[in-house]
Enzyme design. Sequence first.
Site, PDB file in Angstrom:
ATOM      1  N   CYS A  46       0.826  -1.209   0.000  1.00 58.26           N
ATOM      2  CA  CYS A  46       0.000   0.000   0.000  1.00 58.26           C
ATOM      3  C   CYS A  46       0.858   1.256   0.000  1.00 58.26           C
ATOM      4  O   CYS A  46       0.529   2.258  -0.659  1.00 58.26           O
ATOM      5  CB  CYS A  46      -0.928   0.013   1.216  1.00 58.26           C
ATOM      6  SG  CYS A  46      -2.143  -1.318   1.240  1.00 58.26           S
ATOM      7  N   ASP A 139     -20.412  13.484 -14.328  1.00 61.80           N
ATOM      8  CA  ASP A 139     -21.820  13.248 -14.014  1.00 61.80           C
ATOM      9  C   ASP A 139     -22.005  12.395 -12.764  1.00 61.80           C
ATOM     10  O   ASP A 139     -23.117  12.008 -12.430  1.00 61.80           O
ATOM     11  CB  ASP A 139     -22.539  12.600 -15.198  1.00 61.80           C
ATOM     12  CG  ASP A 139     -21.913  11.261 -15.613  1.00 61.80           C
ATOM     13  OD1 ASP A 139     -20.919  10.828 -14.970  1.00 61.80           O
ATOM     14  OD2 ASP A 139     -22.407  10.656 -16.580  1.00 61.80           O
TER      15      ASP A 139
END
Length: 224
Positions: A46, A139
Site C-alpha cells: 500500500c 456526471d
Amino acid sequence: MPGLLLGDEAPNFEADTTYGRIRFHDFLGDSWGILFSHPRDFTPVCTTELGRAAKLAPEFSKRNVKMIALSIDSVQDHLAWCKDINAYNGNEPTEKLPFPIIADANRELSVQLGMLDPDERDKDGLPLTARVVFIFGPDKKLKLSVLYPATTGRNFDEILRVVDSLQLTAYKKVATPVDWKPDTSVMVIPSLPDDEAKKLFPAGIFTKELPSGKKYLRYTPHPK
C-alpha cells in the site's frame, strides 16, 4: 454484497479524511474522480501504491481528475502513514499527500461499495479492503471499475492510460484498441456510417478489411 456497477451514480457519502470532513459529490464537483482503496495503513504494498499515486498526482490534475484514497484505519493513523509515504518517495515526511485518504475504521463505506476482500483478514479475523479502483465521470456515474486482491499491487500508469481512453471516448465517437496509448490510432465506432465518419474525421481514416467481410475504420488523431 453491495457494490457499484458501471453507470451507477456514486453514493453521496460523508466521511472523515486527512483533509477534513467531506461530502463526496461536493468533493468531486465537476471533475472526474478516482476512488481507490487499500487493505491497511503502513503495509508495504500500500505504501508503494500511494507513493506512486502521489508522484502521478500532477498528471491526474492535468486531466481534471481528483484522487481520493480509502483505508480501514483512523485519520490519525492515515496522517502518520503519510509521513512514511512521503519519506518512501524521498520527500519531507509531512502528514499530507496531494489527495485525501478516507478513514473507514468501521468498514461501513467499504461494505457499501463492495470493497472487502474475503480471503484477506486482520488479526481479529475481519476482512480487509481489496485494492479497488473506481473512476467516476463529471456526471458522478461510474465509468470504470477494477478489483485487485489485497496481495496484488496496482499499475498506476495503466490507470492513467485508461483515464485518457475514458475521456477521449466520452467526447469522440471512437473506441481505443488493444494496448492503445495517447496520440496513436483509435477505432471509429462500428455504428457510425462511413459518410458521417468522413465528416467527423476530415484528416482521413484508413480501413482494415478482414476475410469475414467486416471492416474496421481507424483514425489517427495526430498523424506523424
